[in-house]
Design an enzyme around this catalytic site. Structure first.
Site, PDB file in Angstrom:
ATOM      1  CD  GLU A 173      -2.601  -1.558   0.057  1.00 51.11           C
ATOM      2  OE1 GLU A 173      -2.781  -0.679  -0.801  1.00 51.11           O
ATOM      3  OE2 GLU A 173      -2.996  -2.722  -0.093  1.00 51.11           O
ATOM      4  N   GLY A 174       1.956   1.226  -0.726  1.00 48.26           N
ATOM      5  CA  GLY A 174       2.870   2.370  -0.786  1.00 48.26           C
ATOM      6  C   GLY A 174       3.992   2.186   0.210  1.00 48.26           C
TER       7      GLY A 174
END
Length: 576
Positions: free
Chosen positions: A427-428
């Site tokens: 998620e990043g």
């Protein structure tokens, strides 16, 4: 034994997050909220915890194009669904319970602390369903959202590709328009959590793809609903190409998916063309806060094991003890073990405070408070990344408390560490979050978001408390660094962002100092109202530890950032 501290969770919800004020005008009361948390606690202790080791050791298998999970997974996930913990996150108009996000996230914390890889299916489904709720047509809501709210369909987010992970402008998945308004989807997606399984009737994939002829780069990305099974029950051509064998988080399948390789893969446009990435940021930001909560929960789970072990394990004697025949002391009596425990406590408790603050901001944003969204946007990179780094560090300390035993599979702390190691990546990544914070969030609207955050912090500082003066000094230091780096980013982005990750760490430490101020201010109020207690004394001592050992690190980080040290940026490939 619980995998989390229920007393701390109650304190944080009611005394710090202000849940009583939040639900004052609703049908909920404290008894009802506690009933919801009790239901989560029962599933956590009776269903999730007992199978943790089993489903970690028995990885999902790729058999005849299918993902086969251990037998224990499906009934455990079904218990979660049956208790309403997917429907809880949706509005009543779509069949959901309409719970405040603060209550929903508190329940999610309990379940993630007990088994994060099982709770992941719910987080993904809620995020995907909310995207359809926000941008879908009435027909799409009827076809896909309602079964997702019921827990019959699960959801995923399909962003990354083998050649395009964080660089989404480089995706090649195509969506060719058809005469009936649908699209023919062709391409490959990688690292898809929950991408294939047999836990639900259907899997609703939300897929980023490009319509031919659209704008280049991210401006040409659209978002599509691509179900595993079509509305008529026939199989869509979404095929499982393989499973990724992970270090941890194993009961959540992680898949390589092919779309349209051997037949016709049909998808429906969600929202308008070429706005897919903007839409997907809703789910990504929700997922980032969810990742931070999961990292916090894993840090808390490890801390609970380490604390119980330290109280029970006899080893050695006090340094000043002269009699070798005297009784051994529990290892919690040794200063370095207390240091390791305090390091864990000083990380997991403010991380939970931040996650719950973000949840209250979601609730405030839904109630049309415009400043809540601005503040939430500033805090999201920290809420995702700080727990992912420093609650992982807490898991490392938990292993150390147990010593050699912690390094074995006889205790769950090594599994907590392996599970948590994913969180700085997905998620990043940690680095991406730093670039998002310094390169986007700080610069947006001429720094308005940072100004809102600083004003909120100074308001709490003005209320006083043992930590207030030190936090004021740290905030001033952060403001100076932020102004300096923002000017450099505007002038030379490459060099200005060279230390974005360190900036994120410094920013996060100051935010956690703020959380400790809020925690200790609440503790003081409770002590004045109800009398002092060990739990309140423990919070004050953990805050002192954090300020002495952690917040103090921001001084050295500020020196590096004010110089904007370029030693990493200037390193050449060949020199390695």
């Amino acid at each position: 034994m619980r995998a989390y501290d229920r007393e701390d969770l109650q304190f944080q919800l009611w005394e710090v997050a202000g849940l009583g004020d939040l639900i004052a005008d609703s049908d909920l009361d404290r008894e009802a909220v506690n009933g919801i948390l009790d239901a989560a606690d029962q599933i956590a202790r009776d269903v999730f915890l007992p199978i943790g080791r089993e489903i970690d050791e028995q990885e999902p298998q790729f058999v005849d194009g299918r993902a086969i999970l251990p037998d224990a997974v499906k009934p455990a996930v079904q218990a979660f669904v049956d208790a309403g913990f997917i429907s809880a996150g949706f509005s009543p108009e779509h069949g959901g319970m309409g719970l405040p996000e603060t209550v929903h996230q508190a329940a999610a914390f309990i379940l993630a602390a007990s088994n994060v890889s099982l709770s992941g299916y719910g987080m993904l489904t809620v995020g995907a369903g909310r995207l359809i709720q926000s941008f879908g047509t009435q027909a799409q809501k009827k076809t896909y959202l309602e079964p997702m709210v019921e827990g019959r369909f699960f959801g995923t987010m399909c962003l990354s590709e083998p050649q395009a992970g964080s660089s989404l402008s480089d995706i090649t998945t195509r969506a060719d328009p058809m005469d009936d308004g649908r699209y023919r989807i062709t391409g490959r997606k990688m690292w898809i959590s929950g991408g294939d399984h047999e836990l639900s009737e259907n899997i609703v994939h939300l897929v980023l793809a490009k319509i031919p002829g659209g704008p280049p780069g991210v401006k040409g990305i659209s978002l599509f609903v691509v179900p595993k099974f079509r509305a008529d029950g026939t199989r869509n051509d979404v095929t499982l190409a393989g499973l990724n064998h992970k270090m941890g988080y194993r009961a959540t399948t992680n898949c390589a998916l092919n779309f349209g390789d051997g037949g016709e893969c049909l998808g429906e446009l969600l929202g308008e063309p070429h706005k897919g990435l903007a839409y997907m940021f809703q789910m990504m930001n929700e997922a980032r806060i969810g990742v931070g909560m999961g990292a916090t929960a894993l840090g808390q789970a490890g801390y609970q094991v380490a604390l119980a072990y330290a109280r029970e394990r006899p080893q050695g004697r006090a340094p000043g003890a002269k009699d070798p025949t005297s009784k051994q002391v529990a290892i919690i009596d040794h200063a370095d073990v207390r240091r390791l425990l305090l390091a864990q406590k000083s990380a997991v408790e403010p991380a939970l405070a931040l996650a719950l603050l973000c949840a209250t901001l979601v609730d405030a944003e839904r109630a049309a408070d415009p400043s809540a969204g601005v503040l939430l946007g500033m805090l999201t990179p920290v809420a995702k990344s700080w727990p992912s780094e420093f609650c992982l560090e807490a898991n490392k300390h938990a292993i150390q408390v147990l010593g050699g035993a912690g390094y074995t599979r006889d205790y769950p702390v090594e599994r907590h560490y392996r599970d948590n190691r994913l969180n700085p990546i997905h998620e990043g990544t940690h680095g991406i979050q730093g670039m998002d914070l310094l390169g986007r969030k700080i610069l947006m609207d001429s720094g308005a978001g940072f100004s809102v955050l600083a004003a909120r912090m100074r308001s709490d500082i003005a209320a006083g408390g043992e930590c207030a003066a030190a936090l004021a000094e740290a905030l001033t230091r952060l403001e100076d660094v932020t102004a300096h780096l923002a000017a450099q980013v505007a002038e030379t982005p490459d060099r200005g962002l060279a230390n974005a990750t360190l900036y994120l760490d410094m920013f996060g430490h100051v935010v956690m100092g703020w959380m400790w101020l809020r925690l200790t201010q609440a503790a003081q109020k409770v002590a004045e109202r109800d009398g002092d207690s060990d739990i309140l004394r423990g919070k004050r001592q953990a805050a002192r530890y954090f300020y002495a050992r952690e917040l103090s690190r921001t001084r050295g980080w500020a020196e590096i950032l004010l110089r904007n040290d370029q030693s990493a940026f200037d390193m050449q490939d060949g020199w390695f």
